[in-house]
Write a protein that holds these residues in place. Structure first.
Motif, PDB file in Angstrom:
ATOM      1  N   LEU A   5       0.840  -1.199   0.000  1.00 27.14           N
ATOM      2  CA  LEU A   5       0.000   0.000   0.000  1.00 27.14           C
ATOM      3  C   LEU A   5       0.873   1.246   0.000  1.00 27.14           C
ATOM      4  O   LEU A   5       2.008   1.218   0.476  1.00 27.14           O
ATOM      5  CB  LEU A   5      -0.902   0.016   1.246  1.00 27.14           C
ATOM      6  CG  LEU A   5      -1.853  -1.177   1.391  1.00 27.14           C
ATOM      7  CD1 LEU A   5      -2.586  -1.087   2.714  1.00 27.14           C
ATOM      8  CD2 LEU A   5      -2.841  -1.207   0.246  1.00 27.14           C
ATOM      9  N   ASP A   6       0.321   2.346  -0.508  1.00 26.72           N
ATOM     10  CA  ASP A   6       1.085   3.582  -0.497  1.00 26.72           C
ATOM     11  C   ASP A   6       1.176   4.121   0.930  1.00 26.72           C
ATOM     12  O   ASP A   6       0.460   3.685   1.833  1.00 26.72           O
ATOM     13  CB  ASP A   6       0.463   4.618  -1.442  1.00 26.72           C
ATOM     14  CG  ASP A   6      -0.946   4.965  -1.044  1.00 26.72           C
ATOM     15  OD1 ASP A   6      -1.129   5.903  -0.258  1.00 26.72           O
ATOM     16  OD2 ASP A   6      -1.870   4.279  -1.524  1.00 26.72           O
ATOM     17  N   LYS A   7       2.059   5.088   1.142  1.00 24.49           N
ATOM     18  CA  LYS A   7       2.344   5.604   2.485  1.00 24.49           C
ATOM     19  C   LYS A   7       1.100   6.200   3.141  1.00 24.49           C
ATOM     20  O   LYS A   7       0.831   5.953   4.321  1.00 24.49           O
ATOM     21  CB  LYS A   7       3.452   6.653   2.397  1.00 24.49           C
ATOM     22  CG  LYS A   7       3.860   7.209   3.740  1.00 24.49           C
ATOM     23  CD  LYS A   7       4.987   8.210   3.603  1.00 24.49           C
ATOM     24  CE  LYS A   7       5.398   8.665   4.981  1.00 24.49           C
ATOM     25  NZ  LYS A   7       5.433  10.062   5.154  1.00 24.49           N
ATOM     26  N   ALA A   8       0.319   6.986   2.399  1.00 29.79           N
ATOM     27  CA  ALA A   8      -0.869   7.625   2.965  1.00 29.79           C
ATOM     28  C   ALA A   8      -1.889   6.583   3.422  1.00 29.79           C
ATOM     29  O   ALA A   8      -2.506   6.727   4.480  1.00 29.79           O
ATOM     30  CB  ALA A   8      -1.492   8.574   1.947  1.00 29.79           C
ATOM     31  N   THR A   9      -2.055   5.507   2.656  1.00 26.94           N
ATOM     32  CA  THR A   9      -2.989   4.448   3.033  1.00 26.94           C
ATOM     33  C   THR A   9      -2.497   3.716   4.268  1.00 26.94           C
ATOM     34  O   THR A   9      -3.285   3.435   5.185  1.00 26.94           O
ATOM     35  CB  THR A   9      -3.183   3.460   1.865  1.00 26.94           C
ATOM     36  OG1 THR A   9      -3.621   4.188   0.712  1.00 26.94           O
ATOM     37  CG2 THR A   9      -4.202   2.397   2.202  1.00 26.94           C
ATOM     38  N   ARG A  10      -1.197   3.425   4.335  1.00 27.34           N
ATOM     39  CA  ARG A  10      -0.648   2.760   5.520  1.00 27.34           C
ATOM     40  C   ARG A  10      -0.845   3.621   6.760  1.00 27.34           C
ATOM     41  O   ARG A  10      -1.198   3.127   7.830  1.00 27.34           O
ATOM     42  CB  ARG A  10       0.835   2.452   5.325  1.00 27.34           C
ATOM     43  CG  ARG A  10       1.107   1.315   4.361  1.00 27.34           C
ATOM     44  CD  ARG A  10       2.546   0.831   4.419  1.00 27.34           C
ATOM     45  NE  ARG A  10       3.525   1.895   4.280  1.00 27.34           N
ATOM     46  CZ  ARG A  10       4.065   2.297   3.127  1.00 27.34           C
ATOM     47  NH1 ARG A  10       3.711   1.706   2.006  1.00 27.34           N
ATOM     48  NH2 ARG A  10       4.954   3.257   3.097  1.00 27.34           N
ATOM     49  N   GLU A  11      -0.648   4.941   6.626  1.00 32.05           N
ATOM     50  CA  GLU A  11      -0.836   5.842   7.761  1.00 32.05           C
ATOM     51  C   GLU A  11      -2.300   5.888   8.196  1.00 32.05           C
ATOM     52  O   GLU A  11      -2.593   5.928   9.394  1.00 32.05           O
ATOM     53  CB  GLU A  11      -0.343   7.238   7.419  1.00 32.05           C
ATOM     54  CG  GLU A  11       1.166   7.329   7.334  1.00 32.05           C
ATOM     55  CD  GLU A  11       1.644   8.687   6.843  1.00 32.05           C
ATOM     56  OE1 GLU A  11       0.793   9.539   6.471  1.00 32.05           O
ATOM     57  OE2 GLU A  11       2.873   8.900   6.830  1.00 32.05           O
ATOM     58  N   ALA A  12      -3.232   5.900   7.241  1.00 38.60           N
ATOM     59  CA  ALA A  12      -4.659   5.916   7.575  1.00 38.60           C
ATOM     60  C   ALA A  12      -5.057   4.628   8.294  1.00 38.60           C
ATOM     61  O   ALA A  12      -5.793   4.664   9.285  1.00 38.60           O
ATOM     62  CB  ALA A  12      -5.502   6.110   6.315  1.00 38.60           C
ATOM     63  N   VAL A  13      -4.561   3.492   7.830  1.00 38.55           N
ATOM     64  CA  VAL A  13      -4.868   2.214   8.471  1.00 38.55           C
ATOM     65  C   VAL A  13      -4.281   2.190   9.885  1.00 38.55           C
ATOM     66  O   VAL A  13      -4.952   1.779  10.838  1.00 38.55           O
ATOM     67  CB  VAL A  13      -4.336   1.032   7.623  1.00 38.55           C
ATOM     68  CG1 VAL A  13      -4.388  -0.276   8.389  1.00 38.55           C
ATOM     69  CG2 VAL A  13      -5.125   0.928   6.326  1.00 38.55           C
ATOM     70  N   ALA A  14      -3.048   2.658  10.032  1.00 34.15           N
ATOM     71  CA  ALA A  14      -2.415   2.675  11.356  1.00 34.15           C
ATOM     72  C   ALA A  14      -3.194   3.574  12.323  1.00 34.15           C
ATOM     73  O   ALA A  14      -3.376   3.224  13.497  1.00 34.15           O
ATOM     74  CB  ALA A  14      -0.969   3.139  11.240  1.00 34.15           C
ATOM     75  N   ALA A  15      -3.676   4.724  11.839  1.00 37.10           N
ATOM     76  CA  ALA A  15      -4.455   5.625  12.693  1.00 37.10           C
ATOM     77  C   ALA A  15      -5.765   4.968  13.116  1.00 37.10           C
ATOM     78  O   ALA A  15      -6.179   5.080  14.272  1.00 37.10           O
ATOM     79  CB  ALA A  15      -4.717   6.935  11.961  1.00 37.10           C
ATOM     80  N   LEU A  16      -6.411   4.274  12.205  1.00 40.49           N
ATOM     81  CA  LEU A  16      -7.669   3.602  12.543  1.00 40.49           C
ATOM     82  C   LEU A  16      -7.425   2.467  13.535  1.00 40.49           C
ATOM     83  O   LEU A  16      -8.170   2.306  14.505  1.00 40.49           O
ATOM     84  CB  LEU A  16      -8.357   3.077  11.285  1.00 40.49           C
ATOM     85  CG  LEU A  16      -9.686   2.366  11.507  1.00 40.49           C
ATOM     86  CD1 LEU A  16     -10.683   3.267  12.228  1.00 40.49           C
ATOM     87  CD2 LEU A  16     -10.254   1.898  10.184  1.00 40.49           C
TER      88      LEU A  16
END
Length: 100
Positions: free
Chosen positions: A4-15
């Motif tokens: 996954l791209d960086k922004a998607t990984r960050e969104a998943v980690a935040a959730l």
């Protein structure tokens, strides 16, 4: 999750972080589901996320044919060059007239 791209990984980690915090809270301290979800979506939107309509990707392939034939379009090319030169001359003349 590495593909996954960086922004998607960050969104998943935040959730994941928010869900773990919510799950660890006791029953009366646990937030309601709907405001919890709205808060998360608001946080995504504040970071620039916007829903967009789903579209099929554009298929990019090799160009068809050779492109523009300079000999066939020589007249139009020369006219475009002359128009550019005339516009540049007018612009320089306007700049020289406006400077004291």
């Amino acid at each position: 999750m590495s593909d996954l791209d960086k922004a998607t990984r960050e969104a998943v980690a935040a959730l994941v972080y928010r869900l773990r915090q919510r799950d660890e809270a006791s029953g009366e301290d646990r937030p309601d589901v709907e405001p919890f979800a709205q808060e998360y979506i608001l946080a995504l939107r504040l970071r620039g996320w916007r829903p967009t309509p789903a579209q099929a990707p554009i298929s990019w392939g090799p160009p068809v044919g050779r492109g523009v034939d300079p000999e066939r379009h020589a007249d139009e090319l020369e006219a475009a060059r002359e128009a550019c030169a005339a516009a540049a001359s007018r612009l320089k003349a306007d700049e020289n007239a406006s400077t004291p």
